[in-house]
Design an enzyme around this catalytic site. Structure first.
Site, PDB file in Angstrom:
ATOM      1  N   ASP A  28       0.815  -1.223   0.000  1.00 33.25           N
ATOM      2  CA  ASP A  28       0.000   0.000   0.000  1.00 33.25           C
ATOM      3  C   ASP A  28       0.851   1.277   0.000  1.00 33.25           C
ATOM      4  O   ASP A  28       0.616   2.182   0.808  1.00 33.25           O
ATOM      5  CB  ASP A  28      -0.921   0.036   1.224  1.00 33.25           C
ATOM      6  N   GLU A  86     -11.174  -1.376  -3.153  1.00 35.95           N
ATOM      7  CA  GLU A  86     -10.450  -0.681  -2.086  1.00 35.95           C
ATOM      8  C   GLU A  86      -9.361   0.201  -2.701  1.00 35.95           C
ATOM      9  O   GLU A  86      -9.244   0.318  -3.920  1.00 35.95           O
ATOM     10  CB  GLU A  86      -9.818  -1.703  -1.134  1.00 35.95           C
TER      11      GLU A  86
END
Length: 326
Positions: A39, A209
């Protein structure tokens, strides 16, 4: 004790070998730094590139965040423990997906914590603040900024975006729903939109997401991840809009795995060198042969556009990108 010392020597030896390889190469290589990190949020502060990733491990081990800085995208310096759960009284585990911005000579780090599954659990999206990009960061509010499910969106995977008029927006959401909220000037609360709504759902087709936003030539490029993060079918797709709140109509998928290089490529951010105007996409992927879902590494590729402003498909590589100084 001997086993512990042996492990320490092995870690040191591996890091030394990685550093030697970096010194000899002319490109960043992928991954860009050692360790299990996912991420990645890219940022530019002064004449340095910064990357703020998730420490990719079991949820109960995700109790801190590290950062990395570079002057050329090739050589990276690690800044450990910039934020720790001991400095956030409500955070217990699963500290995820940091997003950072600089405002009024302070650095604000937005993060998710605790992976809450319902509105009765403590956790959600928090804000930490520091005087330096390498921290240490401390809790800015003393409680989560967003601690409930709104429009079905799990409060995780936040991205802080500063619009051209100076308004800050926060895009966030897991469980296949995405919201955008307007932030107060002090980043301690969300404020209503002109129509009176507070949590505005902007979920595009196939969204799962990892939302991200950037502007180019007056257009808003909204990006997100599709598929499952633990498996091979993880991708990055995008939309283009005229407004920071959309509507966002899905255009195409632009980042995916290559089974000859790595699997599970997704959860991205984008940075641009202000001098060369070149764009780079940061993302994580899983090395070939890895079956552990948490074994993810941070990578970088050049990102280009066609004559109509659409993002060209990104080819993942082992080479990464060439040197780029600010």
């Amino acid at each position: 004790m001997r086993t512990s010392n042996l492990l320490l020597c092995l870690v040191f030896f591996t890091s030394a070998i990685f550093a030697q390889q970096k010194a000899a190469q002319k490109t960043s290589g992928n991954p860009i730094f050692p360790g299990w990190y996912a991420d990645p949020e890219g940022a530019i502060f002064g004449r340095e590139y910064w990357v703020y990733p998730t420490y990719s491990a079991k949820y109960k081990e995700q109790v801190f965040m590290d950062a990395f800085s570079s002057k050329d995208l090739i050589n990276w310096t690690k800044h450990p423990n910039i934020l720790q759960n001991k400095d956030v009284k409500w955070a217990d585990k699963a500290m995820w997906a940091p997003s950072i911005t600089k405002k009024d000579n302070k650095y604000y780090l937005f993060f998710g914590a605790n992976d809450i599954q319902n509105n009765d659990e403590l956790g959600g999206i928090g804000v930490a603040v520091s005087n330096k990009p390498e921290g240490p960061f401390i809790d800015h509010i003393g409680k989560p900024l967003i601690d409930k499910f709104h429009n079905g969106a799990q409060p995780i995977d936040q991205y802080i975006f500063n619009d051209k008029d100076g308004q800050y927006y926060l895009y966030y959401g897991g469980w296949k729903h995405c919201n955008v909220v307007k932030l107060s000037d002090d980043f301690k609360s969300v404020v209503p939109f002109p129509d009176g709504s507070t949590y505005k759902e902007i979920t595009p087709e196939n969204y799962v997401e990892g939302p991200f936003m950037f502007m180019r030539n007056g257009k808003y490029y909204f990006m997100w991840s599709e598929g499952g993060w633990t498996g091979p079918n993880y991708f990055v797709a995008y939309a283009i809009a005229d407004s920071p709140i959309g509507p966002f109509k899905r255009i195409d998928r632009i980042l995916k795995q290559d089974t000859a290089i790595a699997t599970g490529a997704g959860h991205n951010s984008v940075i641009q060198n202000p001098k060369t105007k070149e764009y780079y996409i940061l993302y994580h992927r899983r090395p070939l042969g890895e079956t552990n879902g948490n074994h993810r590494v941070t990578c970088i590729e050049k990102m280009e556009f066609d004559e109509n402003g659409y993002i060209k498909p990104v080819q993942i590589t082992f080479e990464g990108v060439g040197a780029s100084k600010l």
